[in-house]
Scaffold this motif. Structure first.
Motif, PDB file in Angstrom:
ATOM      1  N   VAL A 119      -4.322 -15.923   1.642  1.00 41.17           N
ATOM      2  CA  VAL A 119      -4.884 -15.364   0.401  1.00 41.17           C
ATOM      3  C   VAL A 119      -6.292 -15.904   0.164  1.00 41.17           C
ATOM      4  O   VAL A 119      -7.221 -15.148  -0.161  1.00 41.17           O
ATOM      5  N   LEU A 123      -9.574 -13.482   0.106  1.00 37.75           N
ATOM      6  CA  LEU A 123     -10.397 -13.352  -1.095  1.00 37.75           C
ATOM      7  C   LEU A 123     -11.808 -13.894  -0.892  1.00 37.75           C
ATOM      8  O   LEU A 123     -12.741 -13.472  -1.574  1.00 37.75           O
ATOM      9  N   LYS A 124     -11.944 -14.830   0.038  1.00 33.21           N
ATOM     10  CA  LYS A 124     -13.257 -15.419   0.333  1.00 33.21           C
ATOM     11  C   LYS A 124     -13.801 -14.892   1.657  1.00 33.21           C
ATOM     12  O   LYS A 124     -14.431 -15.626   2.426  1.00 33.21           O
ATOM     13  N   ILE A 199      -4.581  -8.705   2.832  1.00 39.61           N
ATOM     14  CA  ILE A 199      -5.346  -8.871   1.589  1.00 39.61           C
ATOM     15  C   ILE A 199      -6.660  -8.102   1.660  1.00 39.61           C
ATOM     16  O   ILE A 199      -7.046  -7.387   0.717  1.00 39.61           O
ATOM     17  N   PHE A 203      -7.431  -4.905  -0.720  1.00 41.19           N
ATOM     18  CA  PHE A 203      -8.449  -5.156  -1.737  1.00 41.19           C
ATOM     19  C   PHE A 203      -9.344  -3.936  -1.938  1.00 41.19           C
ATOM     20  O   PHE A 203      -9.942  -3.764  -3.004  1.00 41.19           O
ATOM     21  N   ARG A 218      -8.678 -11.117 -13.308  1.00 37.45           N
ATOM     22  CA  ARG A 218      -8.619 -11.229 -11.851  1.00 37.45           C
ATOM     23  C   ARG A 218      -7.291 -11.841 -11.393  1.00 37.45           C
ATOM     24  O   ARG A 218      -6.731 -11.425 -10.372  1.00 37.45           O
ATOM     25  N   VAL A 222      -4.875  -9.947  -8.718  1.00 35.24           N
ATOM     26  CA  VAL A 222      -4.503 -10.562  -7.446  1.00 35.24           C
ATOM     27  C   VAL A 222      -3.001 -10.823  -7.385  1.00 35.24           C
ATOM     28  O   VAL A 222      -2.337 -10.496  -6.395  1.00 35.24           O
TER      29      VAL A 222
END
Length: 309
Positions: A119, A123-124, A199, A203, A218, A222
């Motif tokens: 995750v 996300l990064k 993810i 997204f 957020r 998520v």
């Protein structure tokens, strides 16, 4: 959901019959002669002994009759005795609890660490954490399990004295943590990569964009929308891994001297003691089937769009 569960349970019956039939056929019909002929060391076994053992275990019967007797005994809870006249159920009772504990710890580590890192990485995407996690997972994937096991055993057990190099009798949970990490290391890397990919793909999905456009926090986007849908392929992978971990712990159990099902299965194969191999393999099949059923039922919990009519 209840009707679907019943239907899936009924579908397991022919699968279980088919797999156990193949297991019995491949094990007992393998070439190599009578398994009792070479059980007396360097000297050939007396013909009377070979004949008595062959008669006891029904090797003179047609295969279909052997299989029918096996099914009848299993349904009655009778797994018979091994070639040394020790009840197989006693051997399994001694070995299985330890392997179950080890496998559950390994799956928990895979799920918590693997999904968590996946995750963060997803996300990064493209950032420092994503690159670091990618390097870490590639490093784990490049290491065989026995290398990871011996390395952690030497560093943590021998050099630093943090853990016992070998697991003591009874296999307490605290001593199984490091072996579980070793057992889970490879699949944890796969779980991380799979979670990251899922993810990143979800997204960009319309339902996530809609949730963001509505102004939802957020954390909710998520946790509720993105993570639940992204977890479906991960849950599938982890579900199938339960059976694989229980049957594939031979190397890990050997490194840390754990008396488990992996060592029992490996030793029985080496001794050609098929009276142990067949019941253990059957139990692993049952674990696989029940794990897959549980995964299918979890789909409806993770994704409300899935309905079982």
């Amino acid at each position: 959901m209840g009707r679907y569960t019943i239907r899936r349970l009924l579908q397991l019956i022919p699968v279980l019959l088919g797999t156990t039939f193949l297991i019995n056929f491949m094990v007992w019909q393998l070439p190599g002669g009578n398994p009792f002929a070479n059980r007396c060391g360097d000297r050939p076994c007396p013909e009377a002994f070979v004949a008595a053992m062959t008669e006891q275990f029904g090797l003179n019967d047609p295969f279909w009759l052997q299989y029918l007797k096996y099914l009848t005994n299993v349904l009655q809870g009778n797994l018979g005795v091994n070639f040394n006249q020790v009840p197989v159920i006693d051997l399994i009772k001694l070995a299985y609890p330890t392997t179950i504990k080890l496998a559950l710890l390994a799956v928990a580590i895979e799920a918590v660490v693997g999904i968590g890192l996946g995750v963060i990485s997803g996300l990064k995407k493209g950032g420092f954490f994503d690159s670091s996690i990618t390097i870490f997972t590639l490093f784990l994937l490049s290491l065989p399990v026995f290398v990871t096991g011996f390395t952690l055993q030497w560093i943590l057990g021998i050099q630093l004295g943090i853990i016992n190099p070998t697991v003591s009798a009874g296999a307490p949970w605290s001593e199984l943590i490091v072996p579980a990490i070793v057992l889970a290391s490879l699949n944890m890397a796969f779980t991380t990569r799979l979670t990251r990919t899922s993810i990143v793909e979800n997204f960009r999905a319309d339902y996530v964009r809609t949730a963001v456009a509505k102004g939802l926090p957020r954390r909710r986007v998520v946790g509720i929308h993105l993570l639940r849908n992204s977890a479906i392929p991960v849950v599938t992978f982890l579900g199938t891994e339960i059976g694989a971990l229980m049957g594939g712990a031979i190397v890990t159990e050997g490194i840390f001297n754990i008396t488990g099902i992996g060592g029992l299965l490996f030793g029985s194969i080496g001794r050609r003691d098929y009276t142990v191999v067949v019941p253990v393999a059957t139990l692993l099949v049952v674990v696989y089937l029940l794990a897959n059923l549980l995964v299918d039922l979890l789909y409806g919990v993770l994704d409300p769009r899935i309905r079982y009519e």
